[in-house]
Motif scaffolding. Structure first.
Motif, PDB file in Angstrom:
ATOM      1  N   GLY A 252      35.889  39.588  34.878  1.00 52.57           N
ATOM      2  CA  GLY A 252      36.566  40.809  34.924  1.00 52.57           C
ATOM      3  C   GLY A 252      38.080  40.873  35.050  1.00 52.57           C
ATOM      4  O   GLY A 252      38.611  40.018  35.459  1.00 52.57           O
ATOM      5  N   GLY A 253      38.616  41.920  35.180  1.00 56.69           N
ATOM      6  CA  GLY A 253      40.017  42.080  35.024  1.00 56.69           C
ATOM      7  C   GLY A 253      40.603  43.598  35.644  1.00 56.69           C
ATOM      8  O   GLY A 253      39.919  44.398  35.383  1.00 56.69           O
ATOM      9  N   LEU A 254      42.010  43.708  35.734  1.00 54.23           N
ATOM     10  CA  LEU A 254      42.558  44.861  36.294  1.00 54.23           C
ATOM     11  C   LEU A 254      43.268  45.419  35.173  1.00 54.23           C
ATOM     12  O   LEU A 254      43.871  44.729  34.286  1.00 54.23           O
ATOM     13  CB  LEU A 254      43.549  44.802  37.345  1.00 54.23           C
ATOM     14  CG  LEU A 254      43.184  43.917  38.561  1.00 54.23           C
ATOM     15  CD1 LEU A 254      44.271  43.828  39.593  1.00 54.23           C
ATOM     16  CD2 LEU A 254      41.899  44.717  39.204  1.00 54.23           C
ATOM     17  N   ILE A 255      43.366  46.629  34.764  1.00 59.94           N
ATOM     18  CA  ILE A 255      44.101  47.420  33.799  1.00 59.94           C
ATOM     19  C   ILE A 255      45.151  48.229  34.783  1.00 59.94           C
ATOM     20  O   ILE A 255      44.571  49.279  35.398  1.00 59.94           O
ATOM     21  CB  ILE A 255      43.532  48.247  32.884  1.00 59.94           C
ATOM     22  CG1 ILE A 255      42.618  47.425  31.866  1.00 59.94           C
ATOM     23  CG2 ILE A 255      44.765  49.237  31.978  1.00 59.94           C
ATOM     24  CD1 ILE A 255      41.704  48.231  31.010  1.00 59.94           C
ATOM     25  N   LEU A 256      46.608  48.226  34.654  1.00 57.37           N
ATOM     26  CA  LEU A 256      47.396  49.142  35.432  1.00 57.37           C
ATOM     27  C   LEU A 256      48.546  49.696  34.389  1.00 57.37           C
ATOM     28  O   LEU A 256      48.645  48.763  33.433  1.00 57.37           O
ATOM     29  CB  LEU A 256      47.922  48.447  36.876  1.00 57.37           C
ATOM     30  CG  LEU A 256      48.811  47.165  36.836  1.00 57.37           C
ATOM     31  CD1 LEU A 256      49.663  47.095  37.882  1.00 57.37           C
ATOM     32  CD2 LEU A 256      47.604  46.239  36.832  1.00 57.37           C
TER      33      LEU A 256
ATOM     34  N   THR B  49      53.373  42.974  40.635  1.00 59.57           N
ATOM     35  CA  THR B  49      53.084  41.914  41.329  1.00 59.57           C
ATOM     36  C   THR B  49      52.080  41.722  42.277  1.00 59.57           C
ATOM     37  O   THR B  49      51.272  40.957  42.507  1.00 59.57           O
ATOM     38  CB  THR B  49      54.462  40.976  41.688  1.00 59.57           C
ATOM     39  OG1 THR B  49      54.954  41.877  42.573  1.00 59.57           O
ATOM     40  CG2 THR B  49      55.466  41.063  40.821  1.00 59.57           C
ATOM     41  N   GLY B  50      52.023  42.949  43.023  1.00 53.80           N
ATOM     42  CA  GLY B  50      51.028  43.214  43.818  1.00 53.80           C
ATOM     43  C   GLY B  50      49.523  43.023  43.180  1.00 53.80           C
ATOM     44  O   GLY B  50      48.630  42.302  44.012  1.00 53.80           O
ATOM     45  N   ALA B  51      49.291  43.575  42.148  1.00 57.52           N
ATOM     46  CA  ALA B  51      48.190  43.483  41.674  1.00 57.52           C
ATOM     47  C   ALA B  51      47.870  42.292  41.253  1.00 57.52           C
ATOM     48  O   ALA B  51      46.588  41.754  41.236  1.00 57.52           O
ATOM     49  CB  ALA B  51      47.847  44.357  40.384  1.00 57.52           C
ATOM     50  N   ILE B  52      48.572  41.523  40.761  1.00 56.83           N
ATOM     51  CA  ILE B  52      48.585  40.208  40.046  1.00 56.83           C
ATOM     52  C   ILE B  52      47.987  39.202  41.455  1.00 56.83           C
ATOM     53  O   ILE B  52      47.270  38.465  41.316  1.00 56.83           O
ATOM     54  CB  ILE B  52      49.698  39.579  39.427  1.00 56.83           C
ATOM     55  CG1 ILE B  52      50.204  40.282  38.226  1.00 56.83           C
ATOM     56  CG2 ILE B  52      49.576  38.093  39.096  1.00 56.83           C
ATOM     57  CD1 ILE B  52      51.479  39.998  37.657  1.00 56.83           C
TER      58      ILE B  52
END
Ligand SMILES: Nc1ncnc2c1ncn2[C@@H]1O[C@H](COP(=O)(O)OP(=O)(O)O)[C@@H](O)[C@H]1O
Ligand SMILES: CC(C)(COP(=O)(O)O)[C@@H](O)C(=O)NCCC(=O)O
Ligand SMILES: [K+]
Length: 255
Positions: free
Chosen positions: A148-152, A196-199
């Motif tokens: 899974g992963g994030l989208i921002l 960068t925080g999300a990564i």
């Protein structure tokens, strides 16, 4: 047996012509255009190219853009083929709830990343980051399962939404700094640290899940802007999507 790879994002179309549809094939030519100018591809960028024998692309910019690109491709005797994310392909298992709803560029980047991981030695988990119009941060476990992963929002969308939603934030871009003391630096630093925080956060999730440090691979037109501020070991691979398209094409039509 030349092969044309095309990546159509929501801001730019990137293309690359390879000597053959094989990972590691010689790059013959490449280019990028903002979507506003893709109707000039046949007359300009592609005018003097040797006709590719095959083509494979990924598009997340919608049907109308895809059709405009297919019109440009009519200059050659090619069947346009576009990646649709599968349940599994090229060593990657698609863990999305509805696999085909995953962005085709994310799917291709995962396949490209898996190829890079396996070409370096024993399998490891991978964090696959695409910094473009949007930013995606995707997690591959050691066995090649996409967890899974994030989208921002990408930087541009963050700044535009702040500008349109406030009275006082129409300012030039500033610097990234730990304690921004003016509006420009505050916006540029805020956007950069949000990304960068999300990564870093997804990196922690993946590290805790797999019990080892993931390989962090980053791509995308704005990757270079974010990379210097990322507090983790990572690699910028500009060709990651093209590497994924080469892997897919080589498995679909093995020579
Ligand atoms: N030549 C350029 N001029 C301005 N911005 C650029 C350029 N190249 C890349 N970018 C940055 O990269 C982003 C587009 O990167 P890209 O990976 O092509 O996005 P997408 O895949 O979403 O189309 C833009 O939002 C911008 O921040
Ligand atoms: C998240 C994206 C918009 C990223 O596109 P990009 O920034 O490369 O233009 C694209 O992967 C997309 O449309 N995904 C579909 C929805 C999903 O992946 O869940
Ligand atoms: K992209």
């Amino acid at each position: 047996m030349s092969f044309l790879a095309i990546d159509i994002g929501n801001t730019r179309l990137k293309w690359a012509l390879y000597a053959s549809p094989q990972p590691g094939a010689t790059l013959l030519a490449h280019g990028a255009r903002f979507l506003e100018t893709i109707d000039e591809l046949a007359e300009q960028d592609w005018k003097n190219l040797p006709p590719p024998a095959s083509m494979l692309g990924c598009v997340v910019a919608g049907e109308a853009v895809r059709r405009r690109v297919e019109e440009q491709l009519e200059m050659w005797d090619l069947t346009p083929r576009w990646v649709v994310p599968q349940a599994s392909e090229a060593g990657v298992i698609n863990g999305y709830d509805h696999p085909m709803r995953l962005g085709a560029d994310r799917w291709v980047a995962l396949i490209g990343a898996r190829g890079h991981v396996l070409s370096r030695g024993p399998a490891r988990p991978a964090l696959v980051v695409m910094v473009g119009t949007a930013v995606t941060v995707d997690a591959l476990d050691r066995d090649g399962t996409f967890l899974g992963g994030l989208i921002l929002p990408g930087h541009g969308i963050m700044l535009r939404s702040l500008e349109s939603g406030t009275a006082g934030l129409r300012v030039p871009t500033g610097e990234v700094t730990p304690f921004p003391s003016n509006t420009s630096d505050a916006l540029t630093s805020g956007g950069t640290y949000a990304i960068t925080g999300a990564i870093e956060r997804m990196g922690r999730h993946l590290r805790e899940r797999c019990g080892e440090e993931p390989v962090a691979l980053m791509t995308g037109g704005a990757g270079w802007k974010v990379a210097p501020w990322l507090d983790m070991q990572h690699e910028l691979i500009e060709s990651l999507i093209f590497d994924g398209l080469l892997h897919i094409q080589s498995q679909r039509w093995p020579v």
